[in-house]
Scaffold this active site. Sequence first.
Site, PDB file in Angstrom:
ATOM      1  CG  HIS A 224      38.900  37.598  39.559  1.00  0.00           C
ATOM      2  ND1 HIS A 224      39.644  36.516  39.134  1.00  0.00           N
ATOM      3  CD2 HIS A 224      38.740  38.376  38.467  1.00  0.00           C
ATOM      4  CE1 HIS A 224      39.901  36.634  37.852  1.00  0.00           C
ATOM      5  NE2 HIS A 224      39.361  37.749  37.410  1.00  0.00           N
TER       6      HIS A 224
ATOM      7  CG  ASP B 215      39.142  33.505  41.256  1.00  0.00           C
ATOM      8  OD1 ASP B 215      38.492  34.352  40.594  1.00  0.00           O
ATOM      9  OD2 ASP B 215      40.337  33.661  41.557  1.00  0.00           O
TER      10      ASP B 215
ATOM     11  CD  GLU C  89      42.701  37.036  41.688  1.00  0.00           C
ATOM     12  OE1 GLU C  89      41.615  36.429  41.738  1.00  0.00           O
ATOM     13  OE2 GLU C  89      43.536  36.868  40.785  1.00  0.00           O
TER      14      GLU C  89
ATOM     15  CG  ASP D   7      41.110  45.169  35.733  1.00  0.00           C
ATOM     16  OD1 ASP D   7      40.882  45.542  34.573  1.00  0.00           O
ATOM     17  OD2 ASP D   7      40.696  44.098  36.189  1.00  0.00           O
TER      18      ASP D   7
END
Length: 261
Positions: free
Chosen positions: A138, A136, A143, A67
Site C-alpha cells: 500500500h 502489502d 490498500e 493521509d
Amino acid sequence: MEVVICPDSGAASVLVADAIERLARRTPDAVLGLATGSSPLGVYDELARRVQAGTLTLSRARAFLLDEYVGLPEGHQQSYRSVIHRELVSRVDLDPANVHGPDGNATDVARECAAYEEAIAGAGGVDLQLLGVGTDGHLAFNEPGSSLASRTRIKTLTTQTRQDNARFFGGDPDAVPRHCLTQGIGTILEARHLVLIASGPAKAEAVRQLAEGPVSASWPATALQLHPHATVLVDPDAASRLDRRDQYVETYEAKPEWQGL
Ligand code: GLP
C-alpha cells in the site's frame, strides 16, 4: 524509476535530506509531501539536525500530509497530524500554519477530501513527496485494489495494515481505526518527485513488486512505474528480492553527481 541500494537506512535518510535541502535552497517556498510511518523518521531526524545546526531553513516551505486516521480524538498521540508535529514540525522551523493534513473528524467527508485536493492544487502541487510502502504494497493508505487513478477519499484499512500499525496502538490491532482519509494514487502521481524509502526484510516483496512487478492495483506502489521521476531508496534487506540489483548499483555508481536524486 531509480532504485538506490544504500548500505543502511541512515545512509538513505541522508540522501533524501540532501535532496530536500537542495530543493529548499532552489525554491524556499517549496511544497513538501510528508509521510508518516517509521520509514521517513530518519529523514526527519536529519532535517532537524540540519535546521538546528543552522545549515538549512524550511521557514518558507509548505507541507501536505498523505493521509490521516478517521475518528481519533483531536490531539491523539497517533493521529498523523500529531505524529508529524512531534517528529518534524516541532523540531524544525516549518511554520505550523503551513502544514496541512486531511481532517479525519470532518463531518462532510466528501467535501473535506475535495477541499484537500483543492488546497494541494492551490499551493501549486507537491514538489517532493516522501513515501513509505506497506508490507502489502500500500501507498499512503491506498490498500491493494485501490484505483491507480484514485483521488483523496475515505478508505477502509485492511486487517494486515491494522496489524502492522498495532505497534503504535499498544500492540492492539482493534485499537487501530478502521477508516482513514488518504490522498489517492492519482493525487500522489501528480507530485513532481516521488521519493520512497523502504528498509528491512518485511518490505522485500513489496519492493520487488513495485520496482520489477507488473503495474497493478493489487500492488498499489507499482504505480510509481508510471511516474517520470520516482526514486526508491532501499537497504540491502529490502532489496534482497530484486532481480536487477547489480544494474541498480552500477547505474547509481555511474550517475553524474550534478543530477542529485
Ligand atoms: C502506514 C502509512 C504509510 C506508510 C506505511 C508503512 O500505513 N499510512 O504511509 O508508508 O504505514 O509504514 P512503515 O514506514 O512504518 O513501515
